[in-house]
Design a protein around this motif. Structure first.
Motif, short mmCIF file in Angstrom:
data_model
loop_
_atom_site.label_atom_id
_atom_site.label_comp_id
_atom_site.label_asym_id
_atom_site.label_seq_id
_atom_site.Cartn_x
_atom_site.Cartn_y
_atom_site.Cartn_z
N LEU A 208 0.83 -1.20 0.00
CA LEU A 208 0.00 0.00 0.00
C LEU A 208 0.87 1.26 0.00
CD1 LEU A 208 -2.98 0.90 0.11
CD2 LEU A 208 -2.79 0.91 2.60
N LEU A 209 1.91 1.26 0.82
CA LEU A 209 2.83 2.39 0.84
C LEU A 209 3.50 2.57 -0.52
CD1 LEU A 209 4.53 1.87 4.33
CD2 LEU A 209 2.74 3.52 3.74
N ALA A 210 3.89 1.46 -1.14
CA ALA A 210 4.52 1.54 -2.46
C ALA A 210 3.54 2.07 -3.50
CB ALA A 210 5.04 0.16 -2.87
N ALA A 211 2.26 1.70 -3.37
CA ALA A 211 1.26 2.18 -4.32
C ALA A 211 1.08 3.69 -4.21
CB ALA A 211 -0.08 1.47 -4.07
N PHE A 212 1.11 4.22 -2.99
CA PHE A 212 0.99 5.66 -2.80
C PHE A 212 2.25 6.39 -3.25
CE2 PHE A 212 -2.53 4.68 0.17
CZ PHE A 212 -3.47 5.55 -0.36
N GLU A 213 3.36 5.69 -3.28
CA GLU A 213 4.61 6.30 -3.71
C GLU A 213 4.78 6.27 -5.23
OE1 GLU A 213 8.65 6.42 -1.24
OE2 GLU A 213 8.51 4.63 -2.50
N ASN A 214 3.85 5.63 -5.92
CA ASN A 214 3.90 5.53 -7.38
C ASN A 214 3.66 6.90 -7.99
OD1 ASN A 214 3.43 5.06 -10.13
ND2 ASN A 214 2.47 3.08 -9.75
N SER A 215 4.68 7.49 -8.58
CA SER A 215 4.59 8.86 -9.09
C SER A 215 3.69 8.99 -10.31
CB SER A 215 5.99 9.39 -9.44
OG SER A 215 6.58 8.59 -10.46
N LYS A 216 3.36 7.87 -10.93
CA LYS A 216 2.43 7.93 -12.06
C LYS A 216 0.97 7.94 -11.60
CE LYS A 216 5.54 5.88 -15.45
NZ LYS A 216 5.76 4.78 -16.42
N ARG A 217 0.75 7.55 -10.38
CA ARG A 217 -0.59 7.57 -9.81
C ARG A 217 -0.83 8.77 -8.91
NH1 ARG A 217 -4.97 5.02 -11.90
NH2 ARG A 217 -4.57 2.84 -12.34
N PHE A 218 0.20 9.15 -8.16
CA PHE A 218 0.03 10.23 -7.17
C PHE A 218 1.18 11.23 -7.27
CE2 PHE A 218 -2.07 6.59 -5.15
CZ PHE A 218 -3.30 7.14 -4.82
N THR A 219 0.84 12.47 -6.98
CA THR A 219 1.86 13.48 -6.73
C THR A 219 1.96 13.65 -5.22
OG1 THR A 219 1.52 14.67 -8.78
CG2 THR A 219 2.52 15.90 -6.98
N MET A 220 3.16 13.48 -4.68
CA MET A 220 3.37 13.61 -3.24
C MET A 220 3.93 14.99 -2.92
SD MET A 220 5.15 9.96 -2.28
CE MET A 220 5.75 10.73 -0.77
N GLN A 221 3.36 15.61 -1.91
CA GLN A 221 3.90 16.87 -1.40
C GLN A 221 4.04 16.76 0.10
OE1 GLN A 221 0.87 19.48 -3.70
NE2 GLN A 221 2.57 20.84 -3.23
N GLU A 222 5.24 17.04 0.59
CA GLU A 222 5.47 17.04 2.03
C GLU A 222 5.27 18.44 2.57
OE1 GLU A 222 9.10 16.18 5.15
OE2 GLU A 222 8.98 14.98 3.31
N PHE A 223 4.48 18.55 3.62
CA PHE A 223 4.18 19.83 4.24
C PHE A 223 4.73 19.87 5.66
CE2 PHE A 223 1.10 19.69 0.89
CZ PHE A 223 0.84 21.00 0.55
N ASP A 224 5.18 21.02 6.04
CA ASP A 224 5.59 21.29 7.41
C ASP A 224 4.80 22.50 7.87
OD1 ASP A 224 6.78 22.01 9.79
OD2 ASP A 224 8.83 21.70 9.09
N LEU A 225 3.92 22.32 8.85
CA LEU A 225 3.07 23.42 9.28
C LEU A 225 3.88 24.56 9.90
CD1 LEU A 225 -0.27 22.03 10.72
CD2 LEU A 225 0.29 22.80 8.43
N ASP A 226 5.13 24.29 10.23
CA ASP A 226 5.98 25.33 10.80
C ASP A 226 6.92 25.95 9.75
OD1 ASP A 226 5.01 24.94 13.48
OD2 ASP A 226 6.14 23.07 13.49
N SER A 227 6.67 25.65 8.47
CA SER A 227 7.50 26.22 7.41
C SER A 227 7.13 27.68 7.17
CB SER A 227 7.33 25.43 6.11
OG SER A 227 5.98 25.53 5.65
N THR A 228 7.89 28.35 6.32
CA THR A 228 7.63 29.76 6.03
C THR A 228 6.33 29.91 5.26
OG1 THR A 228 8.79 29.74 3.91
CG2 THR A 228 10.11 30.17 5.90
N LYS A 229 5.79 31.10 5.31
CA LYS A 229 4.56 31.38 4.57
C LYS A 229 4.75 31.15 3.08
CE LYS A 229 1.61 35.29 3.27
NZ LYS A 229 1.38 36.75 3.42
#
Length: 340
Positions: A208-229
């Motif tokens: 399941l993790l590998a399926a979500f990591e499939n770049s042809k199916r999903f675009t992944m974006q990592e967010f940090d709520l403490d990052s800059t505006k």
């Protein structure tokens, strides 16, 4: 369908939680903290007319009940992966709100204070993964993709304070059958008492993790709520482009994010080197290529799914971006290059 919680009393809002007495809740310094006390569990949540149907699948058990939607900011002791099966929901993360649609997903680390607001007819599934389970699962795994790296970094003690999550935006306007099959299979293995189920559960989680990591199916974006505006806004711009499969204008993004389009355009170009228009063209082209290679859809259907007004316009756009016609691209691409 979504996750089930143990419902303590908050003010005057007391809910019957007898079927879920294996869940525990207590208050941390800032938010109530919820724990399943299980290595692995699945929760479903489906919006009905006035209430929500909650279902919990744990070790050899399946329980359900109807109640009001739980909309209190809280933290989970586990990592939480949510996947929208149908409809839309608003994910409230701290002081920010994000709209998710069917086929999108989100992975939260235990530091994220959150709750979900379901639209009518929305169904969500939640997979709760304990820290112990993940440490055991990943200790001998050499995968170095962004999702596995996120989990390994988040599990390190020095990163326990970080409020980070990953957002998965579906790339294609088609149903992701692989992810649904994996969730169904995992549910069956959680509810069974057959020999070897623990091994099968771990294998299904890895797939399941590998399926979500499939770049042809999903675009992944990592967010940090403490990052800059600025970093946060760039991520939101990219999400808007991905969410609409590249069929979006600067004005659309301005209306969605309530920021001046020219300002957002400058931020995106500063970080990626591409304007909103350029980035949208890139995403639209990538999705067209994926659909041409991985499906047998007629070219006119692909054009329609990607928001082109007609097949001729799609032909002109694709040839300009790729250098050949959609048909030639499909015929010369290796059919073995599938996305599942």
């Amino acid at each position: 369908m979504v996750k089930n919680y143990n419902y303590p009393t908050y003010g005057d809002d007391k809910m019957d939680c007898q079927p879920f007495n294996n869940l525990n809740s207590h208050y941390s310094a800032d938010y109530p903290r919820i724990a399943t006390n299980l290595p692995l569990s699945l929760f479903y949540k489906r919006k009905k007319i006035k209430k929500v149907l909650y279902t919990m699948v744990t070790d050899n058990k399946l329980d359900s009940f109807e109640a009001a939607d739980y909309q209190v900011l809280h933290q989970d002791k586990d990592f939480e992966l949510l996947y929208i099966l149908s409809g839309q929901l608003t994910n409230v993360l701290g002081d920010k709100e994000f709209l998710f649609s069917a086929g999108d997903a989100c992975l939260l680390n235990p530091q994220m204070a959150h709750f979900e607001r379901l639209d009518p007819a929305c169904s969500v599934v939640f997979l709760n993964l304990s820290v112990t389970f993940l440490n055991e699962l990943l200790k001998n795994i050499d995968e170095k993709g962004p999702l596995f790296s996120f989990l390994k970094q988040s599990l390190q003690s020095e990163n326990e304070w970080q409020r980070r999550y990953i957002q998965f935006t579906k790339n294609l306007p088609t149903e992701n059958k692989v992810v649904k099959i994996l969730f169904d299979s995992l549910q069956q293995e959680l509810a069974t008492n057959k020999i070897g189920k623990k091994y099968l559960q771990k294998g299904l989680v890895l797939r399941l993790l590998a399926a979500f990591e499939n770049s042809k199916r999903f675009t992944m974006q990592e967010f940090d709520l403490d990052s800059t505006k600025e970093a946060f806004l760039v991520n939101r711009v990219i999400y808007q482009i991905e969410h609409h499969y590249g069929n979006v204008t600067r004005q659309n993004i301005e209306q969605a994010l309530h920021y001046n389009a020219e300002y957002l355009n400058r931020l995106l170009k500063k970080q990626t080197g591409k304007t909103i228009s350029n980035y949208a063209q890139k995403i639209r082209t990538k999705n067209a290529e994926n659909l041409l290679i991985s499906t047998d859809l007629p070219i006119h259907s692909i054009a329609e799914k990607l928001g082109f007004s007609n097949e001729t316009y799609f032909f002109q756009f694709f040839k300009k971006q790729v250098g050949c016609s959609p048909k030639k691209y499909r015929d010369t691409s290796k059919k073995a290059d599938t996305i599942d």
